[in-house]
Design an enzyme around this catalytic site. Sequence first.
Site, PDB file in Angstrom:
ATOM      1  N   GLU A  28      -1.356  -3.538  11.652  1.00  0.00           N
ATOM      2  CA  GLU A  28      -0.502  -3.240  10.512  1.00  0.00           C
ATOM      3  C   GLU A  28       0.938  -3.665  10.790  1.00  0.00           C
ATOM      4  O   GLU A  28       1.626  -4.196   9.926  1.00  0.00           O
ATOM      5  CB  GLU A  28      -0.555  -1.734  10.231  1.00  0.00           C
ATOM      6  CG  GLU A  28       0.124  -1.333   8.937  1.00  0.00           C
ATOM      7  CD  GLU A  28       0.213   0.176   8.787  1.00  0.00           C
ATOM      8  OE1 GLU A  28      -0.370   0.706   7.838  1.00  0.00           O
ATOM      9  OE2 GLU A  28       0.879   0.832   9.613  1.00  0.00           O
ATOM     10  N   ASP A  54      -5.116 -10.348  -0.079  1.00  0.00           N
ATOM     11  CA  ASP A  54      -3.846 -11.068   0.106  1.00  0.00           C
ATOM     12  C   ASP A  54      -3.002 -11.036  -1.166  1.00  0.00           C
ATOM     13  O   ASP A  54      -3.465 -11.395  -2.253  1.00  0.00           O
ATOM     14  CB  ASP A  54      -4.133 -12.512   0.503  1.00  0.00           C
ATOM     15  CG  ASP A  54      -2.854 -13.219   0.948  1.00  0.00           C
ATOM     16  OD1 ASP A  54      -2.013 -12.570   1.591  1.00  0.00           O
ATOM     17  OD2 ASP A  54      -2.707 -14.410   0.627  1.00  0.00           O
ATOM     18  N   HIS A  55      -1.743 -10.625  -1.004  1.00  0.00           N
ATOM     19  CA  HIS A  55      -0.799 -10.497  -2.118  1.00  0.00           C
ATOM     20  C   HIS A  55      -1.316  -9.524  -3.180  1.00  0.00           C
ATOM     21  O   HIS A  55      -1.066  -9.694  -4.370  1.00  0.00           O
ATOM     22  CB  HIS A  55      -0.464 -11.873  -2.717  1.00  0.00           C
ATOM     23  CG  HIS A  55       0.466 -12.654  -1.843  1.00  0.00           C
ATOM     24  ND1 HIS A  55       0.052 -13.244  -0.681  1.00  0.00           N
ATOM     25  CD2 HIS A  55       1.799 -12.919  -1.940  1.00  0.00           C
ATOM     26  CE1 HIS A  55       1.081 -13.849  -0.109  1.00  0.00           C
ATOM     27  NE2 HIS A  55       2.151 -13.672  -0.837  1.00  0.00           N
ATOM     28  N   HIS A 112       3.010  -4.781   4.184  1.00  0.00           N
ATOM     29  CA  HIS A 112       2.896  -5.301   5.550  1.00  0.00           C
ATOM     30  C   HIS A 112       2.328  -6.720   5.536  1.00  0.00           C
ATOM     31  O   HIS A 112       1.628  -7.118   4.608  1.00  0.00           O
ATOM     32  CB  HIS A 112       1.955  -4.417   6.382  1.00  0.00           C
ATOM     33  CG  HIS A 112       2.405  -3.008   6.539  1.00  0.00           C
ATOM     34  ND1 HIS A 112       3.473  -2.671   7.333  1.00  0.00           N
ATOM     35  CD2 HIS A 112       1.958  -1.840   6.000  1.00  0.00           C
ATOM     36  CE1 HIS A 112       3.652  -1.351   7.278  1.00  0.00           C
ATOM     37  NE2 HIS A 112       2.757  -0.832   6.472  1.00  0.00           N
ATOM     38  N   CYS A 144       5.749   6.577   4.611  1.00  0.00           N
ATOM     39  CA  CYS A 144       4.580   5.777   4.200  1.00  0.00           C
ATOM     40  C   CYS A 144       4.010   6.250   2.863  1.00  0.00           C
ATOM     41  O   CYS A 144       3.135   5.579   2.299  1.00  0.00           O
ATOM     42  CB  CYS A 144       3.485   5.834   5.263  1.00  0.00           C
ATOM     43  SG  CYS A 144       4.016   5.178   6.846  1.00  0.00           S
ATOM     44  N   HIS A 201       5.161   0.249  -0.277  1.00  0.00           N
ATOM     45  CA  HIS A 201       5.793  -0.637   0.705  1.00  0.00           C
ATOM     46  C   HIS A 201       4.692  -1.616   1.128  1.00  0.00           C
ATOM     47  O   HIS A 201       3.615  -1.604   0.527  1.00  0.00           O
ATOM     48  CB  HIS A 201       6.381   0.156   1.883  1.00  0.00           C
ATOM     49  CG  HIS A 201       5.361   0.816   2.735  1.00  0.00           C
ATOM     50  ND1 HIS A 201       4.695   1.964   2.358  1.00  0.00           N
ATOM     51  CD2 HIS A 201       4.841   0.491   3.938  1.00  0.00           C
ATOM     52  CE1 HIS A 201       3.832   2.315   3.291  1.00  0.00           C
ATOM     53  NE2 HIS A 201       3.898   1.425   4.262  1.00  0.00           N
ATOM     54  N   HIS A 218       0.840  -1.189   0.000  1.00  0.00           N
ATOM     55  CA  HIS A 218       0.000   0.000   0.000  1.00  0.00           C
ATOM     56  C   HIS A 218       0.885   1.251   0.000  1.00  0.00           C
ATOM     57  O   HIS A 218       2.108   1.180   0.009  1.00  0.00           O
ATOM     58  CB  HIS A 218      -0.984   0.023   1.182  1.00  0.00           C
ATOM     59  CG  HIS A 218      -0.414   0.518   2.475  1.00  0.00           C
ATOM     60  ND1 HIS A 218      -1.144   1.283   3.359  1.00  0.00           N
ATOM     61  CD2 HIS A 218       0.803   0.336   3.042  1.00  0.00           C
ATOM     62  CE1 HIS A 218      -0.402   1.544   4.422  1.00  0.00           C
ATOM     63  NE2 HIS A 218       0.773   1.005   4.257  1.00  0.00           N
TER      64      HIS A 218
END
Lengths: 137, 137, 137, 137, 137, 137
Positions: free
Chosen positions: E126, E79-80, E41, E33, E39, E14
């Site tokens: 997060e 996811d991914h 998480h 950020c 980047h 994100h």
Amino acid sequence: MVYITRREHFNAAHRLFQPDFSEAENLHVFGKCSNPNWHGHNYILHVTVKGHVNPDTGFVVNLKELSQLIRHRVIDKLDHKNINLEVDFMVGRLASTENLAIAIWEELESGILDLGGTLHSIKVEETENNSVIYYGA
Amino acid sequence: MVYITRREHFNAAHRLFQPDFSEAENLHVFGKCSNPNWHGHNYILHVTVKGHVNPDTGFVVNLKELSQLIRHRVIDKLDHKNINLEVDFMVGRLASTENLAIAIWEELESGILDLGGTLHSIKVEETENNSVIYYGA
Amino acid sequence: MVYITRREHFNAAHRLFQPDFSEAENLHVFGKCSNPNWHGHNYILHVTVKGHVNPDTGFVVNLKELSQLIRHRVIDKLDHKNINLEVDFMVGRLASTENLAIAIWEELESGILDLGGTLHSIKVEETENNSVIYYGA
Amino acid sequence: MVYITRREHFNAAHRLFQPDFSEAENLHVFGKCSNPNWHGHNYILHVTVKGHVNPDTGFVVNLKELSQLIRHRVIDKLDHKNINLEVDFMVGRLASTENLAIAIWEELESGILDLGGTLHSIKVEETENNSVIYYGA
Amino acid sequence: MVYITRREHFNAAHRLFQPDFSEAENLHVFGKCSNPNWHGHNYILHVTVKGHVNPDTGFVVNLKELSQLIRHRVIDKLDHKNINLEVDFMVGRLASTENLAIAIWEELESGILDLGGTLHSIKVEETENNSVIYYGA
Amino acid sequence: MVYITRREHFNAAHRLFQPDFSEAENLHVFGKCSNPNWHGHNYILHVTVKGHVNPDTGFVVNLKELSQLIRHRVIDKLDHKNINLEVDFMVGRLASTENLAIAIWEELESGILDLGGTLHSIKVEETENNSVIYYGA
């Protein structure tokens, strides 16, 4: 040489007892772990594989394939099962964490070679305070 | 009002099944959790007590006394036991995490009043992914 | 050969300082860890023992006996204590995590032989970011 | 010889793909990890250094200096970055955890010698289930 | 009333940025950020459902059904993936943890009613230091 | 309304004792926690702030600003310190976890209002088994 570890889980019942011992001897040696009505754990399994990094993939072994192997040969047989009564590779063995680690090694060693890696260690955590590692014979 | 939490552990076997159901119905509703040969978990219990801070001690309740109460009334009865077969306060109840949390509340509520606090919640973690909280009726 | 690990805890105060240094030198080398009024940690200790699996028990060593040994020789001396002032096996040693791991090794090595195993490593976690392992001289 | 480990974190985006492969081949080999729009992780890094304990300090190496070295050479380059696009020491390498561990070793090895220790291992945890250790060539 | 929590995971990329801001303003408000190259998480999601215990099952809701619902409506979409670019329920929203928790609530609320429970809270972690809880409007 | 939590750490020494009590009374009430030579902990602090999500930022409060506030007003005063002797906001208070949580609330409440949020709770974990939450007077 790089070492890669996959963590998996299984929840199982077991009992520590030696069929050659009397109940009193079992209680003396194994304490509350010998309860004839069973108890159980959330076991955590760490499978470590070593090998060279494949330049085409950046992988020692493909973790998706490794996870499938572990699930097929180990987790599906142990998860939500009674280790003393229902697990083919534990027949005739005392259901200690030590013996479980050795048996899981034997179940996985050849399949990991087929994936292109070498099994390095099997770690089994029985509780957050007790764990075992086996590096092969 | 301050809330204080004590964490304890127990390792136990259990099985989810409804005696009024057929094996097929039990399997349909409870899946692998209904295995007749049992499975088990490392349960984590969090007991939260609320109250005012005693100016003489800085405590809501004495955690040593709270821990002893939990061990005497709950942990000693559950640890290394079969929840379905051996736990007096679970007789006649389905061995789900929900019912376990409610039953543990009932075992502890009065004793915590005797320690000078009020039971606020019982949290039971069955696995690292599944947990239940009960705040009383 | 199988490796078994027992985890234990102790909460202690300590201070890093070298009596041959001035306060300024201590502050320069050890930073806030040299605070003369002490600070403290929740230390986590991992004792790893290696050996062959006893066919009668399935154990490398009996974990209940290992835990009692660790508590008697190490935890009871460290828990809720000041490492610099009150721990016999740390007298004359700088209270670093490195020295603590070496000293704990020395306290446990012979007792673990008596239990039928061989001490493999002592791991001390001072914080979740800092830890030390010692495998013997 | 004592082994000391410092744990650090970084949050980064990456993508597994082989530029010589078609998108279909990348999808076949790397699965959802090859998503062209990236995904990411909270990576955990464990740097283990071995050496003799300095009698003046009780340290193998000064952990504050070790942490500064890791941050300067590794964390500042990876944290909140895209591993494929922005990290100088990953240019021309597939962004697998294996290659990341090897590259971090190369970034740190000489600096740790300057601190008076010897780099023993680099462990990178990509998720709580997947991790890699590298002990050098 | 009992509260039951299911934990799930997703790994995603994100970027925090406000399209109405200049790059300099984004950097000022969101710091690292806001990196345009993304980047990511390892997000942890906790879905808490409240309800009465069904006497036939001992359950508030069936956790297998709850897990399937969460995977189908939330995890499979996140996811991914890149939260800013690829997630239908985040279109037009800033990709903060706060907005993610609110959006996940909206995705799950009605489906949980269909399972016989009431959504109580959505918790999104997060990092191990930063988390958000949303209890509904 | 959304709730956001920031986790921070501090390592400190302390001692539980009541100056009006004799040493024998202190030992009776506080046990080994009253050791006159101190002991210590790795404390974990969770600060939870509630508020509406700012549509320009997606934030309840800016976590970087919240973290700086907590470090400036709380962590810098507690970390590597003796709670009984060196912490201005604990003067005249028994160094229990309960009193620590209340005192940290008082240190942070107004500063969090200045950041645009409302302090909801202070959680202090003294050990992995003992923790306290305070929601204000």
